[in-house]
Design a protein around this motif. Structure first.
Motif, mmCIF file in Angstrom:
data_model
loop_
_atom_site.group_PDB
_atom_site.id
_atom_site.type_symbol
_atom_site.label_atom_id
_atom_site.label_comp_id
_atom_site.label_asym_id
_atom_site.label_seq_id
_atom_site.Cartn_x
_atom_site.Cartn_y
_atom_site.Cartn_z
ATOM 1 N N TYR A 8 -15.539 -4.344 -27.339
ATOM 2 C CA TYR A 8 -14.390 -3.434 -27.386
ATOM 3 C C TYR A 8 -14.847 -1.979 -27.331
ATOM 4 C CZ TYR A 8 -10.616 -0.585 -29.133
ATOM 5 O OH TYR A 8 -9.689 0.416 -29.268
ATOM 6 N N ILE A 9 -15.897 -1.658 -28.057
ATOM 7 C CA ILE A 9 -16.389 -0.277 -28.028
ATOM 8 C C ILE A 9 -16.940 0.060 -26.644
ATOM 9 C CG2 ILE A 9 -18.039 1.349 -29.016
ATOM 10 C CD1 ILE A 9 -17.845 -0.167 -31.636
ATOM 11 N N GLU A 10 -17.606 -0.900 -26.005
ATOM 12 C CA GLU A 10 -18.065 -0.672 -24.637
ATOM 13 C C GLU A 10 -16.884 -0.362 -23.721
ATOM 14 O OE1 GLU A 10 -20.602 -3.689 -23.032
ATOM 15 O OE2 GLU A 10 -21.737 -3.911 -24.886
ATOM 16 N N SER A 11 -15.794 -1.114 -23.871
ATOM 17 C CA SER A 11 -14.604 -0.884 -23.069
ATOM 18 C C SER A 11 -14.001 0.496 -23.339
ATOM 19 C CB SER A 11 -13.563 -1.969 -23.364
ATOM 20 O OG SER A 11 -12.340 -1.715 -22.720
ATOM 21 N N HIS A 12 -14.004 0.873 -24.616
ATOM 22 C CA HIS A 12 -13.492 2.188 -25.018
ATOM 23 C C HIS A 12 -14.289 3.289 -24.320
ATOM 24 C CE1 HIS A 12 -11.770 4.608 -28.643
ATOM 25 N NE2 HIS A 12 -12.023 5.421 -27.630
ATOM 26 N N LEU A 13 -15.607 3.185 -24.355
ATOM 27 C CA LEU A 13 -16.458 4.198 -23.730
ATOM 28 C C LEU A 13 -16.304 4.206 -22.219
ATOM 29 C CD1 LEU A 13 -19.726 3.843 -25.851
ATOM 30 C CD2 LEU A 13 -18.067 5.706 -25.923
ATOM 31 N N GLN A 14 -16.162 3.022 -21.627
ATOM 32 C CA GLN A 14 -15.985 2.951 -20.178
ATOM 33 C C GLN A 14 -14.703 3.677 -19.764
ATOM 34 O OE1 GLN A 14 -18.118 1.198 -17.620
ATOM 35 N NE2 GLN A 14 -16.899 2.830 -16.687
ATOM 36 N N SER A 15 -13.622 3.451 -20.493
ATOM 37 C CA SER A 15 -12.357 4.113 -20.183
ATOM 38 C C SER A 15 -12.472 5.624 -20.348
ATOM 39 C CB SER A 15 -11.243 3.575 -21.085
ATOM 40 O OG SER A 15 -11.008 2.205 -20.850
ATOM 41 N N LEU A 16 -13.138 6.047 -21.412
ATOM 42 C CA LEU A 16 -13.309 7.479 -21.656
ATOM 43 C C LEU A 16 -14.091 8.130 -20.520
ATOM 44 C CD1 LEU A 16 -13.148 9.979 -23.496
ATOM 45 C CD2 LEU A 16 -15.216 9.143 -24.645
ATOM 46 N N CYS A 17 -15.163 7.470 -20.100
ATOM 47 C CA CYS A 17 -15.992 8.030 -19.030
ATOM 48 C C CYS A 17 -15.241 8.043 -17.700
ATOM 49 C CB CYS A 17 -17.294 7.251 -18.910
ATOM 50 S SG CYS A 17 -18.414 7.530 -20.304
ATOM 51 N N ASP A 18 -14.433 7.030 -17.446
ATOM 52 C CA ASP A 18 -13.616 7.021 -16.231
ATOM 53 C C ASP A 18 -12.681 8.234 -16.208
ATOM 54 O OD1 ASP A 18 -14.824 4.691 -15.422
ATOM 55 O OD2 ASP A 18 -13.161 3.387 -16.035
ATOM 56 N N LEU A 19 -12.081 8.544 -17.346
ATOM 57 C CA LEU A 19 -11.183 9.685 -17.428
ATOM 58 C C LEU A 19 -11.922 11.013 -17.276
ATOM 59 C CD1 LEU A 19 -8.921 8.519 -20.396
ATOM 60 C CD2 LEU A 19 -8.193 8.800 -18.017
ATOM 61 N N ALA A 20 -13.158 11.063 -17.774
ATOM 62 C CA ALA A 20 -13.925 12.314 -17.769
ATOM 63 C C ALA A 20 -14.724 12.516 -16.488
ATOM 64 C CB ALA A 20 -14.871 12.340 -18.969
ATOM 65 N N GLY A 21 -14.713 11.518 -15.597
ATOM 66 C CA GLY A 21 -15.508 11.626 -14.383
ATOM 67 C C GLY A 21 -16.991 11.445 -14.626
ATOM 68 N N ALA A 22 -17.337 10.705 -15.662
ATOM 69 C CA ALA A 22 -18.737 10.439 -15.998
ATOM 70 C C ALA A 22 -19.078 8.987 -15.715
ATOM 71 C CB ALA A 22 -18.988 10.759 -17.472
ATOM 72 N N GLU A 23 -20.364 8.693 -15.666
ATOM 73 C CA GLU A 23 -20.838 7.327 -15.494
ATOM 74 C C GLU A 23 -21.441 6.849 -16.811
ATOM 75 O OE1 GLU A 23 -23.652 7.279 -12.326
ATOM 76 O OE2 GLU A 23 -22.160 7.658 -10.754
ATOM 77 N N VAL A 24 -21.307 5.558 -17.090
ATOM 78 C CA VAL A 24 -21.898 4.992 -18.289
ATOM 79 C C VAL A 24 -22.579 3.670 -17.953
ATOM 80 C CG1 VAL A 24 -19.747 3.841 -18.978
ATOM 81 C CG2 VAL A 24 -21.510 4.310 -20.701
ATOM 82 N N GLN A 25 -23.747 3.463 -18.511
ATOM 83 C CA GLN A 25 -24.476 2.205 -18.379
ATOM 84 C C GLN A 25 -24.779 1.678 -19.772
ATOM 85 O OE1 GLN A 25 -27.915 3.239 -15.972
ATOM 86 N NE2 GLN A 25 -26.850 2.653 -14.102
#
Length: 497
Positions: free
Chosen positions: A384-401
């Motif tokens: 769930y936290i991974e999903s939270h961070l993925q959504s945040l990065c999508d909104l911010a125009g960032a990439e997350v691995q």
């Protein structure tokens, strides 16, 4: 070991403490630099020592040490035990401390009931556990069955030693992990985790040469272990900095040229800084806003962070600063990134289920890199936290691995070795120990994959504030841990047919 290191051991105040064999080893460990990924010198010292005593040594493909010792007379038919610790330590120091963790020894000293280090982490996590294992290997009068000692590499920076441990090397039936940090508690489970690595591409523009340049520093925070201490409400320097920028960067016309904070993803950040330019006529307002913000933080964090300090210093004029849109994306990303306790456990009272530590921010030529440490007792909580961070990065125009996922250690209420340790503790101290699950990443969960049969338990002395310069270990509890460990080894049952 150098002559200077040998002199440090000879003069060490630790040698007068009980139990002497354990503290003698800990003095040696403090004298040999061993931060994560730089364990080679300590490993070589231990290997040479073991070979001098005729103890078989295996160095596996990732650098883990496995040292064996035969059973003492009359205990040959007992179940085999592996005592496990990790070789590395977390390298953290105060800003005013001159110390190279790859070259300089740890300056351990005795302060009343505690052993501390001068301005750096002490390395009692997991140096005390390692010392106990080596002291038993070197003993001639401690009863035990067939014994193995497993010393893993790189536990604090990714657990690559535990990840790389292969099946078939260990012969033991029971594993005693020595990486717990509270006397009177027996650990039978731990959190799993993952590293979230966020990258935001940067767009730059030329700096306005009519503006003045300053650096805002956040300092004086306690920091600490991002799992064990995450529930204590301590300040995160990265979040404190982002909060100010989100509130006042636009008002003050700040143009950011550099941002950094924290140094380890598994340590709560104690320091952060931001360099920027601003119009000279906004300088007085900046100082007012900082004074007001300092008052707010002192009111909010008076109990947990009494030494928190904001300071503004002159900076060199930068050649470039972030474009307005990029700066807004960056500030919003850090300010909105979750941090701290996400959920408490429903199954284990008082234990954190899931958490996130926004541990490191660094600026490179073309990007901002952020590393977060995610922990959870359950896989779904981590996901769930991974999903939270993925959504945040999508909104911010960032990439997350997401890298280095490791499993939790699922509690086993029917564990025979846990029952032995519990009964032994009660017989020695006439009180019941707490059976616990820890919100930290012990290596036990990873050992279960190559060795599913291992019956595991984790014990240790009381260590306060690991992963930070305030780290200390309680002297009395080291003796209690030692007495318990020896008594447990004496009570290990015989093998069944």
């Amino acid at each position: 070991m150098t002559n200077a290191a040998l002199d440090q051991i000879t003069d060490s105040p630790l040698l007068a403490l009980y139990p002497q064999p354990l503290w003698h080893w800990f003095a040696q460990i403090c004298a040999i630099p061993h931060p994560s990924k730089h364990e080679a010198a300590l490993s070589a010292h231990i290997q040479a020592w073991a070979k001098e005593r005729g103890l078989p040594v295996i160095v596996d493909q990732v650098g883990n040490l496995i040292i064996s010792k035969p059973a003492t007379a009359g205990m040959e038919n007992r179940k085999a035990v592996v005592i496990q610790a990790h070789l590395d330590m977390v390298p953290q120091k105060n800003a005013d401390k001159i110390h190279d963790f790859t070259k300089d020894p740890i300056e351990a000293w005795v302060d009343g009931e505690w052993v501390k280090a001068r301005g750096t982490t002490l390395g009692s996590d997991n140096g005390i556990g390692m010392s106990s294992a080596l002291a038993i290997l070197g003993s001639k009068d401690i009863p035990h069955g067939p014994l193995e000692v497993l010393l893993t590499v790189d536990e604090e920076a990714g657990m690559s030693g535990a990840f790389g441990l292969q099946a078939g090397i260990l012969k033991a039936d029971i594993l005693i992990n020595t990486d717990s940090e509270q006397e009177g508690e027996i650990y039978m489970g731990c959190a799993g985790g993952v590293d979230a690595k966020i990258n935001l591409a940067l767009q730059w523009q030329e700096a306005d040469t009519t503006q003045v340049a300053y650096t805002l520093n956040i300092s004086g925070l306690k920091g600490g272990h991002s799992g064990v201490n995450i529930h204590l409400g301590r300040g995160n320097a990265n979040k404190i900095l982002a909060r100010f920028l989100a509130a006042h960067a636009n008002e003050l016309g700040l143009c950011i040229s550099h941002l950094q904070g924290g140094s380890l993803r598994n340590a709560i950040p104690r320091e952060a800084s931001c360099s920027f330019t601003l119009p000279v006529d906004k300088l007085e307002l900046l100082q007012q806003r900082l004074g007001h913000y300092q008052d707010i933080l002192q009111a909010e964090l008076a109990a947990t962070e009494p030494a928190l300090r904001l300071s503004l210093v002159d900076a060199a004029d930068p050649a470039r600063v972030l474009q307005t849109k990029t700066q807004q994306q960056l500030v919003n990303l850090i300010n909105s990134c979750p941090n701290g306790v996400m959920r408490m456990s429903d199954e284990v009272a008082g234990v954190v289920e899931s958490s996130l530590n926004l541990g490191v921010i660094s600026t490179t030529e073309d990007s901002i890199n952020i590393i977060c440490m995610v922990r959870s007792l359950i896989d779904s909580g981590r996901a769930y936290i991974e999903s939270h961070l993925q959504s945040l990065c999508d909104l911010a125009g960032a990439e997350v691995q997401f890298e280095g996922r490791y499993p939790g250690w699922k509690p086993d209420n029917s564990s025979p070795v846990m029952a032995i340790v519990k009964a032994t503790y009660e017989s020695i101290y006439q009180r019941e120990p707490e059976i616990m699950v820890i919100h930290a990443g012990l290596e036990c969960g990873l050992f279960k994959k190559p060795y599913p049969h291992l019956d595991m338990v984790s014990i240790g002395p009381t260590i306060r504030f690991p992963h930070g310069p305030d780290e200390m270990v309680n002297i009395k509890t080291v003796g209690q841990y030692w007495d318990l460990l020896l008594a447990v080894l004496a009570r290990i049952p015989e093998k069944t047919a």
